[in-house]
Design an enzyme around this catalytic site. Sequence first.
Site, short mmCIF file in Angstrom:
data_model
loop_
_atom_site.label_atom_id
_atom_site.label_comp_id
_atom_site.label_asym_id
_atom_site.label_seq_id
_atom_site.Cartn_x
_atom_site.Cartn_y
_atom_site.Cartn_z
N ASP A 212 -17.12 4.11 43.28
CA ASP A 212 -18.16 3.96 44.30
C ASP A 212 -17.89 4.93 45.46
OD1 ASP A 212 -15.86 2.59 45.20
OD2 ASP A 212 -17.04 1.13 46.34
N ASP B 77 -12.32 7.34 46.54
CA ASP B 77 -12.82 7.51 45.17
C ASP B 77 -12.98 9.01 44.87
OD1 ASP B 77 -14.15 4.58 44.34
OD2 ASP B 77 -14.26 5.02 46.47
N ASN C 26 -19.03 0.95 48.27
CA ASN C 26 -18.87 1.52 49.62
C ASN C 26 -20.22 1.86 50.24
OD1 ASN C 26 -16.05 1.48 49.91
ND2 ASN C 26 -15.85 3.28 48.60
N THR D 8 -12.33 1.81 40.42
CA THR D 8 -11.97 1.95 41.83
C THR D 8 -13.08 1.44 42.76
OG1 THR D 8 -12.79 4.23 41.92
CG2 THR D 8 -10.47 3.94 41.34
N PHE E 222 -11.81 -5.51 49.65
CA PHE E 222 -13.22 -5.10 49.50
C PHE E 222 -13.74 -5.12 48.06
CE2 PHE E 222 -16.51 -1.92 48.80
CZ PHE E 222 -17.49 -2.35 49.68
N ASN E 223 -13.05 -4.46 47.13
CA ASN E 223 -13.59 -4.34 45.76
C ASN E 223 -13.74 -5.71 45.09
OD1 ASN E 223 -13.77 -1.59 45.93
ND2 ASN E 223 -11.79 -1.21 44.93
N HIS F 64 -6.05 4.48 48.72
CA HIS F 64 -6.12 3.42 47.69
C HIS F 64 -6.38 3.96 46.27
CE1 HIS F 64 -6.61 0.54 51.00
NE2 HIS F 64 -7.65 1.23 51.44
C1 BDR Z 1 -11.18 -0.19 48.34
O1 BDR Z 1 -12.41 -0.40 49.03
C2 BDR Z 1 -13.09 0.80 49.22
O2 BDR Z 1 -13.55 0.92 50.53
C3 BDR Z 1 -12.14 1.91 48.83
O3 BDR Z 1 -12.87 2.96 48.20
C4 BDR Z 1 -11.19 1.24 47.87
O4 BDR Z 1 -11.67 1.29 46.55
C5 BDR Z 1 -10.04 -0.56 49.25
O5 BDR Z 1 -10.16 -1.89 49.66
CA CA Z 2 -13.51 2.70 45.91
#
Ligand code: BDR
Ligand code: CA
Length: 328
Positions: free
Chosen positions: A27, A32, A54, A137, A178-179, A253
């Site tokens: 994303d 990424d 994102n 990711t 987040f993911n 990340h």
């Molecule tokens: C993840 O959340 C997104 O903002 C980044 O791309 C990463 O995959 C980190 O929490």
């Molecule tokens: Ca990501």
Amino acid sequence: MRQPKSPDLRPGYPGQVNRPTILLDCDPGHDDAIALVVAGAFTRLIGVTTVSGNASLEKTTRNALLTCQLLGLEVAIHAGASRPQIAEPRHAEFIHGASGLDGPALPPLTREPAGSDAAGFIVESASDHSDLWLVATGPLTNVAAALLRDPKLADRLAGIAIMGGGSTFGNVTAAAEFNILSDPEAADRVFRSGANLVLADLNLTHQFLLGESHIDRIRRLGGPVPTFVADLLTFYSTAYARAYSGRAEGPLHDPTAVLALSHPELFERERRHAVIELRGDHTRGMTVVDSRGSHRGEEANLDLLTRIDAEAAFEVLLAAIHSYRGGS
Ligand code: BDR
Ligand code: CA
């Protein structure tokens, strides 16, 4: 396939021996996009799928196309889910800006997606490549949809390397990353799928922090790709400083999920059992990792990456960026 050409880099990092076959579900998103840089340099990248995360699906697809165009990667990009099935869509403008890839000046887009059925492309790719790793990711919406569509997929894949979760802390809520929080039901399906899972969580990625001195070294490599990555990191580290720590540095990340396959020697790992919390007033989307002695808990369902040699990983990242020298 690209390899660093007489890199003007610090000596000492051993040459890569492993070139895994991967499909990147992402994303973009600053990190990424940098995961794409690493994947293009050090893996056999057979395709890219995009997901809402994102930024909206339209934006993440555009960003994936632009990044591959800039890198000169001739790889099919299939758009996927525009939202999770159950959760409300969630974006991370506060880190990635309104476009999802704010910072660098980007060229006009000349490419188009190859399709709009990411889950179908994942299933098909696993039939075509017996050694395929999925690297995820972003939110796990496409991956879960593919597992649902083909009940044998979990066994047919070599594995799924995921950037997601936080075994002791979150970054959107105190508990959730987040993911995973973006589509907890999808993450739950993936974690219970029986696939060979490798997890790069926040405890790992927060060991790989990049700041000004790293950005300077990248920029000094010279050329469009180093400039692109340096501009990405400048925006990203400033956003991280504003949102979290006050220090101009950001955890890189997503590239760790690629590096875990291409350069496994950079990591320490432990077998663990982990589940996704789907309810809870304060804990929805939490990745609950069982760190007790294995005889007390359930059987391990993943390899948790626990440590990264951040200095060596940065040298690998530099070599990846450098490999695009003279590219588009
Ligand atoms: C993840 O959340 C997104 O903002 C980044 O791309 C990463 O995959 C980190 O929490
Ligand atoms: Ca990501």
